[in-house]
Design an enzyme around this catalytic site. Structure first.
Site, PDB file in Angstrom:
ATOM      1  N   HIS A  14      42.828  43.176  35.828  1.00  0.00           N
ATOM      2  CA  HIS A  14      42.053  42.392  36.786  1.00  0.00           C
ATOM      3  C   HIS A  14      42.530  42.669  38.209  1.00  0.00           C
ATOM      4  CE1 HIS A  14      44.855  38.574  36.903  1.00  0.00           C
ATOM      5  NE2 HIS A  14      45.512  39.684  37.149  1.00  0.00           N
ATOM      6  N   CYS A  33      48.006  40.838  44.092  1.00  0.00           N
ATOM      7  CA  CYS A  33      46.878  40.795  43.154  1.00  0.00           C
ATOM      8  C   CYS A  33      45.607  41.392  43.765  1.00  0.00           C
ATOM      9  CB  CYS A  33      46.610  39.357  42.705  1.00  0.00           C
ATOM     10  SG  CYS A  33      47.957  38.670  41.743  1.00  0.00           S
ATOM     11  N   HIS A  39      45.575  45.636  38.034  1.00  0.00           N
ATOM     12  CA  HIS A  39      46.780  45.755  37.208  1.00  0.00           C
ATOM     13  C   HIS A  39      46.509  44.999  35.907  1.00  0.00           C
ATOM     14  CE1 HIS A  39      47.013  42.010  39.466  1.00  0.00           C
ATOM     15  NE2 HIS A  39      47.593  41.536  38.382  1.00  0.00           N
ATOM     16  N   HIS A  41      47.609  42.746  32.222  1.00  0.00           N
ATOM     17  CA  HIS A  41      48.440  41.695  31.622  1.00  0.00           C
ATOM     18  C   HIS A  41      48.206  41.671  30.120  1.00  0.00           C
ATOM     19  CE1 HIS A  41      49.598  39.789  35.400  1.00  0.00           C
ATOM     20  NE2 HIS A  41      48.345  39.910  35.805  1.00  0.00           N
ATOM     21  N   ASP A  78      39.113  42.226  25.741  1.00  0.00           N
ATOM     22  CA  ASP A  78      40.253  43.047  25.314  1.00  0.00           C
ATOM     23  C   ASP A  78      40.089  44.516  25.707  1.00  0.00           C
ATOM     24  OD1 ASP A  78      42.694  43.553  24.083  1.00  0.00           O
ATOM     25  OD2 ASP A  78      41.783  43.852  22.110  1.00  0.00           O
ATOM     26  N   HIS A  79      41.129  45.031  26.386  1.00  0.00           N
ATOM     27  CA  HIS A  79      41.132  46.417  26.870  1.00  0.00           C
ATOM     28  C   HIS A  79      39.991  46.707  27.836  1.00  0.00           C
ATOM     29  CE1 HIS A  79      44.171  46.771  23.793  1.00  0.00           C
ATOM     30  NE2 HIS A  79      44.556  47.899  24.362  1.00  0.00           N
ATOM     31  N   GLU A 124      49.078  34.082  31.130  1.00  0.00           N
ATOM     32  CA  GLU A 124      49.012  35.411  31.738  1.00  0.00           C
ATOM     33  C   GLU A 124      50.348  36.122  31.494  1.00  0.00           C
ATOM     34  OE1 GLU A 124      47.193  36.279  35.813  1.00  0.00           O
ATOM     35  OE2 GLU A 124      49.334  36.624  36.154  1.00  0.00           O
TER      36      GLU A 124
END
Ligand code: NI
Length: 135
Positions: A14, A33, A39, A41, A78-79, A124
């Site tokens: 994100h 951010c 980046h 998580h 996801d991913h 997170e």
């Protein structure tokens, strides 16, 4: 009444960016951010459902059904890069708070009758999480 909780994890990228802010404001408000390419998580979603225990199954909700719901909600995240791949976060900043809200809303509408969503907690990281209780 009893509360049952289940965890599911997913990895996602994100970036914090608010279109209505200038580039300078974005950088100032969001700090690291704001980094343009984002980046990642390893998120953990912890979902707590509330209801009465079915006397025949001994469950608040069939665990197979709950896992199916969680997978349906988490798979699109996801991913993925949340800002680009998930329609909900094209405009909405994908913060821990907003992702928790998003997951809560998506899970809530899939739950069977008689089962209520008590809380969606999104980690997170080990030292940052958000709790959403609705509506
Ligand atoms: Ni981040």
């Amino acid at each position: 009444m009893i509360v049952l909780s289940r965890k599911i994890s997913f990895a996602a990228a994100h970036r914090y960016y608010q279109k209505s802010f200038s580039e300078e404001e974005n950088e100032r408000v969001f700090g690291r951010c704001y980094t343009p390419h984002g980046h990642g998580h390893n998120y953990v979603l912890e979902v707590s459902v509330q209801g009465e225990v079915d006397p025949q199954t001994g469950m608040v909700i069939n665990l197979v059904d709950l896992d199916t719901i969680l997978k349906e909600v988490v798979d699109p995240l996801d991913h993925h890069h949340l800002n680009f791949d998930v329609p909900a976060f094209v405009e909405l900043v994908p913060t821990t708070e907003n992702i928790a809200w998003h997951c809560f809303s998506e899970i809530k509408k899939r739950l069977p009758k008689g089962v209520t969503l008590h809380r969606a907690r999104l980690y997170e990281s080990d030292d940052l999480w958000a709790d959403y209780y609705g509506p």
